[in-house]
Design an enzyme around this catalytic site. Structure first.
Site, PDB file in Angstrom:
ATOM      1  CB  VAL A 126      -0.946  -0.003   1.222  1.00 15.75           C
ATOM      2  CG1 VAL A 126      -1.758   1.285   1.286  1.00 15.75           C
ATOM      3  CG2 VAL A 126      -1.877  -1.208   1.178  1.00 15.75           C
ATOM      4  CB  CYS A 127       4.100   2.000   1.663  1.00 13.37           C
ATOM      5  SG  CYS A 127       3.727   1.334   3.306  1.00 13.37           S
ATOM      6  N   PRO A 128       3.694   2.384  -1.469  1.00 15.71           N
ATOM      7  CG  PRO A 128       4.120   0.748  -3.082  1.00 15.71           C
ATOM      8  CD  PRO A 128       3.986   0.943  -1.602  1.00 15.71           C
ATOM      9  CD  GLU A 130      -0.756   5.271   2.437  1.00 17.74           C
ATOM     10  OE1 GLU A 130      -1.728   5.637   3.108  1.00 17.74           O
ATOM     11  OE2 GLU A 130       0.281   4.796   2.948  1.00 17.74           O
ATOM     12  CB  ILE A 131       4.989   7.483  -1.424  1.00 20.51           C
ATOM     13  CG1 ILE A 131       5.108   7.121   0.058  1.00 20.51           C
ATOM     14  CG2 ILE A 131       6.138   8.397  -1.836  1.00 20.51           C
ATOM     15  CD1 ILE A 131       6.263   6.198   0.370  1.00 20.51           C
TER      16      ILE A 131
END
Length: 274
Positions: A126-128, A130-131
């Site tokens: 999920v993190c990429p 969002e960034i």
């Protein structure tokens, strides 16, 4: 010849009812304990499935409904120094900015609004998303005098490796926002998002105003990413109230009606609404 007399009967022994039941249950208890030990041994010896490896790599079980998920009661969150309407906890550290290592600190953003968000780990799932979502829309934030900084417990070297990984391979590619390293976890602890038992953070997002005052906190559990649209809306709402002194009702967007915070003013709003 007469048969020998039978031996005298042995004296009868009587067990207390409670003790008798315990003796009857003892073999069952021993069997259950042995079965549990075998299951535990097999679980330790069994190699992780591909799905379990992904979860382990991401820092724990991250999907709803998993029986092995750490319960909220077992999470160890540090006492947050981040308080709404109070100065945001100071931070400084090394960040990756435009492919270079640079020292960055909170006071660099005095005079601007800052969206400061934490994500669990580099090279995850999920993190990429969002960034990249925040980075690709940085011009919208800058048009309202706002900057965005992302932070995790990874080192600046891991950040750079992730940036240098193409997006089609799960990397970030070229991004327009700084990635701050919090390798000693101090920033994450100060902001109350560090999970001691997992070794990474929750998805925390903090809006800090142009005077360094913390205006908004959002904490997401691991499986769900955050909304750029909602973050923009919140920044715009706080900026509007700062400038005009009026308050923003639920779902307010620029151009919508606001409320004058006094008895007569609120009646004007509700009269229009109804």
């Amino acid at each position: 010849m007469e048969a020998p007399p039978p031996p005298p009967p042995l004296p009868a022994t009587t067990l207390a009812p409670g003790r008798s039941r315990k003796l009857l249950l003892l073999p069952l208890l021993l069997f259950l304990l042995r079965a549990e030990a075998v299951r535990g041994f097999e679980a330790e010896e069994r190699p992780r499935t591909r799905e379990e490896e992904c979860h382990f790599y991401a820092g724990g079980q991250v999907y709803p409904g998993e029986v092995s998920r750490v319960s909220v009661a077992e999470h160890s969150l540090h006492l947050s120094k981040a308080k709404i309407s109070k100065p945001a906890p100071y931070w400084e550290g090394t960040a990756v900015i435009n492919g270079e290592f640079k020292e960055l600190k909170l006071t660099d953003y005095r005079g601007k609004y800052l969206v400061f968000f934490f994500y669990p780990l580099d090279f995850t799932f999920v993190c990429p998303t969002e960034i990249i979502a925040f980075g690709d829309r940085i011009d919208e934030f800058r048009s309202i005098n706002t900057e965005v900084v992302a932070c995790s417990v990874d080192s600046q070297f891991t950040h750079l490796a992730w940036i240098n990984t193409p997006r089609r391979q799960g990397g970030l590619g070229s991004i327009n926002i700084p990635l701050l390293a919090d390798l000693n976890h101090q920033i994450s602890k100060d902001y109350g998002v560090y999970l001691e038992d997992s070794g990474h953070t929750l998805r925390g997002l903090f809006i800090i105003d142009d005077k360094g005052i913390l205006r908004q906190i959002t904490l997401n559990d691991l499986p769900v990413g955050r909304s750029v649209d909602e973050t923009l809306r919140l920044v715009q709402a706080f900026q509007y109230t700062d400038k005009h002194g009026e308050v923003c009702p639920a779902g307010w967007k620029p151009g919508s009606e606001t409320i004058i915070p006094d008895p007569a003013g609120k009646l004007k709003y509700f009269d229009k609404l109804n």
